[in-house]
Scaffold this motif. Structure first.
Motif, short mmCIF file in Angstrom:
data_model
loop_
_atom_site.label_atom_id
_atom_site.label_comp_id
_atom_site.label_asym_id
_atom_site.label_seq_id
_atom_site.Cartn_x
_atom_site.Cartn_y
_atom_site.Cartn_z
N LEU A 1 -32.64 -82.21 -22.20
CA LEU A 1 -32.50 -81.59 -23.52
C LEU A 1 -32.67 -80.07 -23.46
O LEU A 1 -32.58 -79.39 -24.47
CB LEU A 1 -33.54 -82.18 -24.49
CG LEU A 1 -33.46 -83.69 -24.75
CD1 LEU A 1 -34.54 -84.12 -25.72
CD2 LEU A 1 -32.09 -84.07 -25.28
N THR B 1 -25.72 -89.82 -31.63
CA THR B 1 -24.97 -89.15 -32.70
C THR B 1 -25.46 -87.74 -33.02
O THR B 1 -24.87 -87.08 -33.89
CB THR B 1 -25.02 -89.99 -33.99
OG1 THR B 1 -26.40 -90.19 -34.38
CG2 THR B 1 -24.35 -91.33 -33.78
N THR B 2 -26.50 -87.27 -32.36
CA THR B 2 -27.01 -85.93 -32.65
C THR B 2 -26.84 -85.03 -31.44
O THR B 2 -26.69 -85.50 -30.30
CB THR B 2 -28.50 -85.96 -33.05
OG1 THR B 2 -29.28 -86.53 -31.98
CG2 THR B 2 -28.69 -86.81 -34.31
N ASN B 3 -26.92 -83.73 -31.68
CA ASN B 3 -26.69 -82.76 -30.60
C ASN B 3 -27.88 -81.83 -30.36
O ASN B 3 -27.98 -81.24 -29.29
CB ASN B 3 -25.44 -81.92 -30.91
CG ASN B 3 -24.18 -82.76 -30.95
OD1 ASN B 3 -23.95 -83.58 -30.07
ND2 ASN B 3 -23.37 -82.57 -31.98
N THR B 4 -28.75 -81.67 -31.34
CA THR B 4 -29.87 -80.74 -31.17
C THR B 4 -31.01 -81.39 -30.41
O THR B 4 -31.22 -82.62 -30.49
CB THR B 4 -30.38 -80.24 -32.53
OG1 THR B 4 -30.95 -81.35 -33.25
CG2 THR B 4 -29.25 -79.63 -33.35
N ALA B 5 -31.77 -80.59 -29.68
CA ALA B 5 -32.90 -81.11 -28.91
C ALA B 5 -33.94 -81.76 -29.82
O ALA B 5 -34.53 -82.79 -29.49
CB ALA B 5 -33.53 -79.97 -28.11
N GLN C 1 -32.69 -85.19 -30.97
CA GLN C 1 -32.71 -86.10 -29.83
C GLN C 1 -34.14 -86.54 -29.51
O GLN C 1 -34.39 -87.71 -29.18
CB GLN C 1 -32.11 -85.40 -28.60
CG GLN C 1 -30.62 -85.10 -28.73
CD GLN C 1 -29.77 -86.15 -28.05
OE1 GLN C 1 -29.95 -86.44 -26.88
NE2 GLN C 1 -28.82 -86.70 -28.78
N HIS D 1 -22.57 -86.52 -21.34
CA HIS D 1 -22.93 -86.53 -22.76
C HIS D 1 -24.32 -87.14 -22.98
O HIS D 1 -24.51 -87.97 -23.86
CB HIS D 1 -21.88 -87.30 -23.58
CG HIS D 1 -20.48 -86.81 -23.39
ND1 HIS D 1 -20.05 -85.57 -23.84
CD2 HIS D 1 -19.42 -87.38 -22.76
CE1 HIS D 1 -18.78 -85.40 -23.52
NE2 HIS D 1 -18.36 -86.49 -22.86
N ARG D 2 -25.25 -86.69 -22.13
CA ARG D 2 -26.65 -87.13 -22.25
C ARG D 2 -26.78 -88.66 -22.22
O ARG D 2 -27.38 -89.28 -23.09
CB ARG D 2 -27.28 -86.56 -23.52
CG ARG D 2 -27.40 -85.03 -23.50
CD ARG D 2 -27.87 -84.51 -24.83
NE ARG D 2 -28.02 -83.05 -24.80
CZ ARG D 2 -28.15 -82.29 -25.87
NH1 ARG D 2 -28.13 -82.84 -27.08
NH2 ARG D 2 -28.27 -80.98 -25.77
N ARG E 1 -24.58 -91.06 -22.62
CA ARG E 1 -23.96 -91.75 -23.76
C ARG E 1 -23.64 -93.21 -23.44
O ARG E 1 -24.02 -94.12 -24.19
CB ARG E 1 -22.69 -91.01 -24.19
CG ARG E 1 -21.96 -91.68 -25.35
CD ARG E 1 -20.69 -90.91 -25.74
NE ARG E 1 -20.02 -91.55 -26.85
CZ ARG E 1 -20.33 -91.39 -28.12
NH1 ARG E 1 -21.34 -90.59 -28.44
NH2 ARG E 1 -19.67 -92.01 -29.08
#
Length: 479
Positions: free
Chosen positions: A291, A346-350, A353, A414-415, A417
């Motif tokens: 992250l 579905t989220t992108n911010t640290a 997450q 994608h972390r 996914r």
């Protein structure tokens, strides 16, 4: 005694008969002797198997020239050994003495854990992880079985929850320890990750020596209980379950376990949850580091999710024990974990997450704490229960093998996914299994009620209860 427990063998025992002040004092005495030391042993067990995740982000794979796929293989080898030696370890326990067996396992795996800090190449890493799985395989099912010969059925789930809470505490404790020990990098010519294994393994060895003097033997031989307390314990167990019976080992009870569809159901339930339990616990430092946090920050940021998981375990299982239900809470825990994984997807911010990590940890750990006590409450006779518990862990840990192999580098885009989506699939599979178990056992309880209701059917003798086990018409499942 709960009404469900009182009725499970057609007993006329009242709820209050085994809930006197003397009984409460006896249970507290047993708690004080069993819970602290056994929870500590499991905390150390979970710490020693998962601290490789902390060691990884401070240089283990770099120093040993271990590629990402080889690291996943090293993780999987632990569970391969665990699966192979699970059932044999519990059969040995049934024929041996937990007072010697459990501390001896702890001593040996502590030594193996120290050796993890002495390896110099990837071959050593593979070999030592397999050996760690061999030596740790017998602890968890062994402790669950010991609980079953000291506590009545409805008393076990809360104790198992406290015990399993050691896993979550190991995650929190491990993050703090790894951060502190990592500062020792270079001392004595050793890397920080080597000191993580050496010092944490040394702690395990020290505690194992103490455990020889604290871990109890079988309830009918317990030296920490007076003769009158042992007689009362016998009465309590005899009115509620098979635990008061002195059952000799017979292979027919092993066969009963292997041919019972409910035993397989408990095993497949853990299979689904073990995938997420071990993939999350082993990769949590890596996920958090991904992250955008530095390695030392990632170590410390593993503490809050694990602390929340421990609180969730103890709160949820306490409520579950009060209402005497398991399946609804297991399903609820799975849904909470699924919410966590959906947030991760579905989220992108640290920050968002990290919130998802908390949901996932709370749901995953809580569900496991509930399901791991279920066969201990519902399976009888004793040898059948010992094998059932071992089967649950064995088949469950095949899910753990899948988990550590699926969270591999070529699926890390994608972390993670794709692995997260697969994790949701495993959780949904567990929901289906929990529903099957709940529906079948509720129907069977009603069928047995209809057979016993209005008919003069005598209560089963101890010999009949031992032979029939959970197939006795007076036996009722905890659903």
């Amino acid at each position: 005694m709960s009404l469900a427990a009182a009725s499970e063998k057609g007993s006329d025992t009242t709820v209050d008969e085994f809930n006197t002040p003397e009984d409460k004092a006896l249970v507290r005495k047993i708690d004080l002797r069993l819970i602290p030391i056994l929870t500590l042993l499991y905390l150390l067990s979970f710490l020693d198997r998962t601290n490789i995740g902390n060691a990884k982000i401070v240089g283990l794979t770099t120093d040993l020239n271990v590629t990402p796929p080889e690291y996943n293989t090293a993780l999987a080898l632990y569970f391969v050994a665990y699966v192979i030696f699970e059932v044999p370890a519990n059969i040995i326990l049934k024929r041996f003495d937990p007072q010697i067996w459990l501390p001896s396992l702890t001593l040996v795996w502590g030594i193996v854990s120290i050796c993890q800090g002495l390896i110099v190449n990837k071959a050593g890493l593979f070999g030592i992880r397999f050996l760690l799985g061999v030596t740790e395989a017998g602890l968890f099912p062994g402790v669950i079985y010991v609980f079953s010969v000291y506590y009545r059925r409805h008393e076990r789930s809360w104790r198992v929850a406290i015990f399993f809470g050691g896993a979550a505490l190991a995650g929190a404790f491990g993050g703090i320890l790894a951060y502190a020990i990592g500062k020792m990098d270079g001392i004595g010519g050793r890397k920080g990750w080597e000191w993580i294994f050496i010092l944490e393994g040394s702690l395990t060895v020290a505690v194992s020596l103490l455990a020889y003097f604290i871990v109890p033997t079988w309830s009918h031989k317990a030296k920490f209980l007076t003769e009158s307390e042992k007689r009362r314990l016998y009465q309590r167990l005899n009115a509620d379950s098979d635990a008061a019976l002195v059952e000799s080992f017979e292979w027919k009870y092993v066969r009963q376990a292997f041919t019972d569809h409910l035993v397989w159901g408990y095993a497949f339930l853990f299979h689904g949850f073990a995938f997420v339990l071990y993939s999350l616990s082993l990769f949590l430092p890596t996920i958090i580091a991904g992250l955008g946090f530095q390695s030392w920050q990632a170590q410390l940021l593993t503490v809050p999710p694990n602390a929340l998981a421990a609180i969730s375990i103890w709160t949820t299982v306490w409520v579950s024990a009060k209402v005497n239900l398991r399946a609804p809470f297991i399903i609820g825990a799975a849904l909470v974990a699924i919410i966590g994984y959906i947030i991760l997807l579905t989220t992108n911010t640290a920050a968002a997450q990290y919130v998802g990590v908390h949901f996932a940890a709370a749901g995953v750990y809580t569900g496991n704490a509930l399901l791991l006590s279920w066969p201990g409450e519902n399976v009888s006779a004793q040898t059948k229960r010992a094998v059932a518990v071992a089967m649950q862990i064995t088949i469950g840990d095949i899910g753990a093998i899948a988990g550590v192999l699926i969270y591999r580098p070529n699926l890390a885009a994608h972390r993670f996914r794709t692995p997260h989506i697969i994790a949701i699939g495993y959780l949904l599979f567990s929901v289906i299994v929990a529903l099957y178990l709940s529906i079948w056992m509720n129907r069977e309880n009603k069928r047995r009620d209809s057979i016993v209701g209005g008919k003069q059917i005598e209560a089963s003798t101890p010999e009949e209860r031992q032979i029939l086990g959970d197939r006795d018409v007076h036996y009722r499942y905890v659903t």
